[in-house]
Scaffold this active site. Structure first.
Site, PDB file in Angstrom:
ATOM      1  N   HIS A 154       0.910  -1.050  -0.305  1.00 13.66           N
ATOM      2  CA  HIS A 154      -0.085   0.378  -0.443  1.00 13.66           C
ATOM      3  C   HIS A 154       0.899   1.201   0.046  1.00 13.66           C
ATOM      4  CE1 HIS A 154      -3.275   2.790   1.123  1.00 13.66           C
ATOM      5  NE2 HIS A 154      -3.880   2.157   0.485  1.00 13.66           N
TER       6      HIS A 154
ATOM      7  N   ASP B 160      -7.844  -5.182   0.476  1.00 18.76           N
ATOM      8  CA  ASP B 160      -8.698  -5.936  -0.372  1.00 18.76           C
ATOM      9  C   ASP B 160      -8.196  -7.420  -0.574  1.00 18.76           C
ATOM     10  OD1 ASP B 160      -9.490  -4.353  -1.899  1.00 18.76           O
ATOM     11  OD2 ASP B 160      -7.706  -3.008  -2.478  1.00 18.76           O
TER      12      ASP B 160
HETATM   13  N1  ACO Z   1       4.260  -7.572  -4.841  1.00 22.89           N
HETATM   14  C1  ACO Z   1       5.382  -7.772  -4.659  1.00 22.89           C
HETATM   15  N2  ACO Z   1       6.430  -6.015  -4.841  1.00 22.89           N
HETATM   16  C2  ACO Z   1       5.583  -5.347  -4.150  1.00 22.89           C
HETATM   17  C3  ACO Z   1       4.198  -5.036  -4.134  1.00 22.89           C
HETATM   18  C4  ACO Z   1       3.537  -6.375  -4.060  1.00 22.89           C
HETATM   19  N3  ACO Z   1       1.964  -6.970  -4.574  1.00 22.89           N
HETATM   20  N4  ACO Z   1       4.268  -4.171  -4.192  1.00 22.89           N
HETATM   21  C5  ACO Z   1       5.343  -3.326  -3.508  1.00 22.89           C
HETATM   22  N5  ACO Z   1       6.067  -4.397  -4.554  1.00 22.89           N
HETATM   23  C6  ACO Z   1       7.519  -4.064  -3.826  1.00 22.89           C
HETATM   24  C7  ACO Z   1       7.830  -3.074  -5.671  1.00 22.89           C
HETATM   25  O1  ACO Z   1       8.447  -3.418  -6.412  1.00 22.89           O
HETATM   26  C8  ACO Z   1       9.108  -2.291  -5.137  1.00 22.89           C
HETATM   27  O2  ACO Z   1      10.206  -3.076  -4.788  1.00 22.89           O
HETATM   28  P1  ACO Z   1      12.009  -2.654  -5.270  1.00 22.89           P
HETATM   29  O3  ACO Z   1      11.864  -1.235  -3.732  1.00 22.89           O
HETATM   30  O4  ACO Z   1      12.918  -3.037  -5.319  1.00 22.89           O
HETATM   31  O5  ACO Z   1      11.732  -1.156  -6.171  1.00 22.89           O
HETATM   32  C9  ACO Z   1       8.834  -1.637  -3.465  1.00 22.89           C
HETATM   33  O6  ACO Z   1       8.094  -2.677  -2.898  1.00 22.89           O
HETATM   34  C10 ACO Z   1       7.396  -0.156  -3.137  1.00 22.89           C
HETATM   35  O7  ACO Z   1       6.812  -0.765  -3.646  1.00 22.89           O
HETATM   36  P2  ACO Z   1       5.964   0.891  -4.886  1.00 22.89           P
HETATM   37  O8  ACO Z   1       5.614   0.157  -6.313  1.00 22.89           O
HETATM   38  O9  ACO Z   1       7.578   1.778  -4.998  1.00 22.89           O
HETATM   39  O10 ACO Z   1       5.128   1.275  -4.133  1.00 22.89           O
HETATM   40  P3  ACO Z   1       3.965   2.019  -4.306  1.00 22.89           P
HETATM   41  O11 ACO Z   1       3.254   2.991  -2.900  1.00 22.89           O
HETATM   42  O12 ACO Z   1       4.368   2.761  -5.207  1.00 22.89           O
HETATM   43  O13 ACO Z   1       2.847   0.706  -4.666  1.00 22.89           O
HETATM   44  C11 ACO Z   1       1.065  -0.162  -4.863  1.00 22.89           C
HETATM   45  C12 ACO Z   1       1.163   0.523  -3.707  1.00 22.89           C
HETATM   46  C13 ACO Z   1       0.195  -0.189  -5.949  1.00 22.89           C
HETATM   47  C14 ACO Z   1      -0.679  -0.390  -4.124  1.00 22.89           C
HETATM   48  C15 ACO Z   1       1.708  -1.883  -5.184  1.00 22.89           C
HETATM   49  O14 ACO Z   1       2.370  -2.205  -4.021  1.00 22.89           O
HETATM   50  C16 ACO Z   1       1.031  -2.751  -5.422  1.00 22.89           C
HETATM   51  O15 ACO Z   1       1.118  -2.636  -6.518  1.00 22.89           O
HETATM   52  N6  ACO Z   1       0.111  -3.859  -5.012  1.00 22.89           N
HETATM   53  C17 ACO Z   1      -0.365  -4.684  -5.641  1.00 22.89           C
HETATM   54  C18 ACO Z   1      -1.551  -4.134  -5.854  1.00 22.89           C
HETATM   55  C19 ACO Z   1      -2.723  -3.986  -4.522  1.00 22.89           C
HETATM   56  O16 ACO Z   1      -3.269  -4.644  -3.831  1.00 22.89           O
HETATM   57  N7  ACO Z   1      -3.216  -2.880  -4.912  1.00 22.89           N
HETATM   58  C20 ACO Z   1      -4.139  -2.869  -4.311  1.00 22.89           C
HETATM   59  C21 ACO Z   1      -4.504  -0.744  -3.065  1.00 22.89           C
HETATM   60  S1  ACO Z   1      -5.331  -1.012  -1.701  1.00 22.89           S
HETATM   61  C22 ACO Z   1      -6.549  -0.414  -2.215  1.00 22.89           C
HETATM   62  O17 ACO Z   1      -6.707   0.733  -3.192  1.00 22.89           O
HETATM   63  C23 ACO Z   1      -7.751  -0.705  -1.561  1.00 22.89           C
END
Ligand code: ACO
Length: 431
Positions: free
Chosen positions: A308, A365
């Site tokens: 998140h 979720d």
């Molecule tokens: N699985 C694997 N790796 C992940 C995940 C994941 N679900 N989420 C983040 N990471 C990793 C990224 O690859 C990144 O790794 P790095 O530092 O080696 O490059 C690090 O964790 C940070 O991730 P970011 O993308 O910079 O985090 P951001 O805050 O931009 O993204 C998000 C948040 C979009 C929710 C992301 O965690 C994601 O895509 N999750 C899966 C989708 C999801 O569940 N969305 C629901 C959000 S809640 C809602 O809307 C109610």
């Protein structure tokens, strides 16, 4: 304590400017850089708004490090236990919990706005039956402004309140009809003797040919899902609604923009993506392979329902809904193999160094889809359910924005990295 300012020096010119620090009731302070361009002829650069507060708000507070979520100051855990969705709607809109009379009037008001214009009913016939229900939602919610254009003056308090009530009241009807249309089934009209959530389930599942009894366990779980999704401060869809509203667009058009934004799999579409992912995993023995894929920087696959932008701890909504998930599955006697996969995946990911280091915890979720499956909600409707819950958040945030003393259209700037100024080339001179 030092001065409540931040000093910025432009090393290229040596000019130094002080910017005021503003402090809120909770959370990090903000540096007010609204005069930055005037002073230093420079913009800030913050793609994804990682360090940018776009507004002041009194509605919702999140402490992502501690896993805290407050609606109007009240912890989500207390509201989930003691309140219900409509009372939370009242709270988010008005700012205070209602008295007995106020909530009775509000429930009556919402109950008596659940019908939609018959012309809107005909509007559905133009959609393909196999359209995704969220695409129908974007269209129908936007079209509300064509059917309820009597009270669209955004500067009139009474118009704003009635439009907000119409949105909250009609959203379950619009959502249930999107589902019924996709199945070629008759639309069920709302019934005033049912509660908000019971009414939604009635419109989803009742047939004219037989009586339909709402399952109280399903109604309670659905109400909790609405409540937990009611607001989440300046997330992508809410920011979209505010930005659209900053042009003084009508509330139905703004909320429709929010519905479109919510649909994305990185936002509200994640609950649908979680179920698709669990189905793709298929068996607990395949989990390790999917976890490895999620960790591979060269593989775009991510564990859906994990991570998140704000929560770097357990999402407090996830804790509440996780508990509800066990209760629903047990009391409805649902034996869902995907639940077993989800629990094992959660266990493995929470122990994995990759997820621990990056503070990636299950979000709301991850569990909400499993509950909805148990209730019989089809996967394609998950984000639609989220839309119903989030409507009050969008419209309350829109109202807060539109009642600010100073009205400014939202207009971010950019760092231009395209072609420099060049002369037009006649076609016979181009390579
Ligand atoms: N699985 C694997 N790796 C992940 C995940 C994941 N679900 N989420 C983040 N990471 C990793 C990224 O690859 C990144 O790794 P790095 O530092 O080696 O490059 C690090 O964790 C940070 O991730 P970011 O993308 O910079 O985090 P951001 O805050 O931009 O993204 C998000 C948040 C979009 C929710 C992301 O965690 C994601 O895509 N999750 C899966 C989708 C999801 O569940 N969305 C629901 C959000 S809640 C809602 O809307 C109610």
């Amino acid at each position: 304590m030092g001065k409540d300012t931040v000093t910025i020096t432009d090393n290229s010119t040596g000019k130094t400017v002080e910017f005021p620090i503003k402090r809120g009731a909770h959370g990090p302070a903000v540096m007010d850089i609204s005069t930055l361009y005037k002073e230093l002829k420079m913009f800030t650069y913050d793609p994804g708004f990682l360090s940018t507060a776009s507004c002041e708000s009194k509605i919702t507070f999140i402490d992502g490090e501690k896993g805290v979520l407050l609606y109007r100051g009240y912890p989500i855990e207390q509201l989930a236990e003691k309140s219900d969705f409509l009372e939370v709607c009242y709270l988010l809109w008005h700012g205070e919990l209602p008295t007995r009379k106020e909530i009775a009037d509000y429930r009556h008001q919402i109950n008596h706005h659940t019908m939609v214009h018959e012309g809107l009913r005909d509007f559905y016939q133009g959609f393909r039956r196999d359209a995704h229900p969220m695409s129908v939602m974007v269209g129908v919610v936007g079209a509300l402004s064509a059917f309820y254009h009597d009270l669209l003056d955004v500067h009139n308090e009474c118009s704003r309140e009635i439009s907000a009530q119409r949105l909250v009241a009609k959203m379950p009807t619009i959502a249930a009809w999107a589902y019924r249309y996709s199945r070629g089934e008759p639309f069920a009209y709302p019934r005033n003797n049912l509660s908000y959530t019971e009414n939604f389930l009635h419109m989803m599942y009742s047939y004219p040919a037989e009586e339909y009894e709402v399952n109280p366990v399903a109604a309670k779980a659905m109400d909790l899902i609405f409540l937990l999704h009611a607001d989440h401060e300046q997330n992508a869809s809410t920011s979209t609604v505010r930005l659209a509203g900053s042009s003084q667009a009508n509330p139905f058009a703004c909320v429709s923009a929010g519905v479109g934004t919510l649909w994305g799999p990185a936002h509200g579409g994640a609950n649908e993506a979680v179920i698709n992912m669990l189905k793709a995993i298929g068996d607990v023995k395949n989990i390790a392979r999917f976890v490895e894929k999620a960790k591979d920087p060269d593989d775009p696959f991510r564990l859906m329902g994990f991570g998140h932008r704000v929560y770097k701890n357990y999402d407090p909504r996830a804790k509440i809904i996780r508990k509800q998930c066990f209760e629903v599955l047990e009391s409805m006697k649902v034996d869902d193999p995907l639940f077993e996969i989800a629990m094992k995946l959660e266990e493995i990911a929470l122990k994995d160094e990759y997820f621990i280091q990056r503070k990636l915890y299950p979000n709301v979720d991850f569990y909400s889809g499993i509950i909805q499956r148990a209730i019989g909600i089809p996967t394609s409707m998950f984000t639609v359910i989220f839309t119903i819950g989030r409507t009050i958040g969008w419209i309350s945030q829109w109202n807060e924005m539109i009642t600010e003393k100073v009205q400014r259209i939202g207009r971010p700037r950019q760092l231009y990295v395209g072609a420099p100024n060049r002369d037009y080339l006649p076609i016979d001179q181009r390579k």
